[in-house]
Design a protein around this motif. Structure first.
Motif, short mmCIF file in Angstrom:
data_model
loop_
_atom_site.label_atom_id
_atom_site.label_comp_id
_atom_site.label_asym_id
_atom_site.label_seq_id
_atom_site.Cartn_x
_atom_site.Cartn_y
_atom_site.Cartn_z
N ASP A 31 104.55 71.59 144.00
CA ASP A 31 103.87 72.66 142.82
C ASP A 31 103.13 72.28 141.28
O ASP A 31 102.72 72.08 140.51
N LEU A 32 104.15 70.57 141.80
CA LEU A 32 103.92 69.36 140.29
C LEU A 32 102.57 68.75 140.58
O LEU A 32 102.24 67.85 139.20
N ARG A 33 102.04 67.92 141.71
CA ARG A 33 101.09 67.21 141.91
C ARG A 33 99.73 68.35 141.24
O ARG A 33 99.56 68.97 141.20
N SER A 34 99.22 66.82 140.56
CA SER A 34 97.97 67.25 140.30
C SER A 34 96.51 66.10 140.20
O SER A 34 96.76 65.09 140.66
N THR A 35 95.44 66.84 140.55
CA THR A 35 94.17 65.67 140.42
C THR A 35 93.47 65.43 139.69
O THR A 35 92.94 67.10 138.65
N PHE A 36 93.39 64.78 139.53
CA PHE A 36 92.85 64.61 138.34
C PHE A 36 91.01 63.25 138.40
O PHE A 36 91.12 62.37 139.11
N THR A 93 95.29 61.09 141.69
CA THR A 93 96.35 62.15 142.73
C THR A 93 97.60 61.70 142.05
O THR A 93 97.80 60.74 142.42
N GLU A 133 98.93 64.10 132.15
CA GLU A 133 97.49 64.81 131.30
C GLU A 133 96.11 63.91 130.78
O GLU A 133 96.12 62.40 131.08
N ARG A 134 94.88 64.24 130.76
CA ARG A 134 93.82 63.51 130.65
C ARG A 134 93.79 63.78 129.10
O ARG A 134 93.28 64.81 129.09
N TYR A 168 101.45 62.43 142.80
CA TYR A 168 102.39 63.32 143.19
C TYR A 168 103.44 62.86 142.33
O TYR A 168 104.26 61.66 142.21
#
Length: 173
Positions: A162-167, A149, A114-115, A151
């Motif tokens: 489904d848990l890949r996130s980009t900030f 990103t 989280e950011r 992974y």
């Protein structure tokens, strides 16, 4: 730049060796957020920037490490000294004090990314005793320009897509 981030492996050695073999061609930095329960001389932990967790007897591991990752400043800690099981407030104050863009921590065994403000907080979960999910996990963080990103991988290397996130991240002045 790519960083492999792992935590709370609690004595596992073969699994750390497998991670290094699996990702040796793609990862630039190796981070262990504590509770390895290994000595600094153990070959399985060699190559990792490692901090001391509450279950670690190895006194040569520091409590916190601050290092650069490309244009970003990284704070690595286990988290037990910042009460991360109940709040990220103390850890966010420390990150702000050190002007860290990214904080890698463990202790809770809870996978998360989280950011908060302009700081990215990453907990890779646990390779041995996950909480909140059944998967035993680690992360690969890909830093590129102003983007991070994340992974998430299971212990066997399969990505949990489904848990890949980009900030988006801003560089600190």
């Amino acid at each position: 730049m790519k960083l492999l981030i792992v935590s709370d492996s609690h004595g596992l050695t073969e699994e750390l060796d497998e991670l290094k073999a699996r990702h040796k061609e793609e990862v630039d930095k190796w981070i262990h957020c504590g509770d390895s329960e290994l000595s600094a001389a153990d070959k399985s932990i060699s190559g990792f920037t490692t901090v001391r967790g509450n279950c670690d007897a190895e006194e040569s591991f520091p409590n916190d490490v601050v290092k650069n990752a490309g244009d970003y400043k990284l704070l690595v800690t286990h988290g037990h000294l910042y009460t991360v099981k109940s709040t990220l407030m103390k850890l966010s104050y420390r990150a702000r004090e050190l002007q860290a863009n990214i904080v890698c921590f463990g202790h809770s065994h809870l996978l998360g990314a989280e950011r908060i403000d302009n700081t990215l907080f990453l907990n890779p979960g646990s390779l041995r005793l996950p909480r909140g999910r059944k998967e035993k996990t680690y992360m690969i963080l890909h830093l590129e320009k102003d983007t991070a990103t994340v992974y998430v991988h299971q212990k066997d290397g399969r990505e949990l897509e489904d848990l890949r996130s980009t900030f988006s991240l801003l560089k600190r002045a």
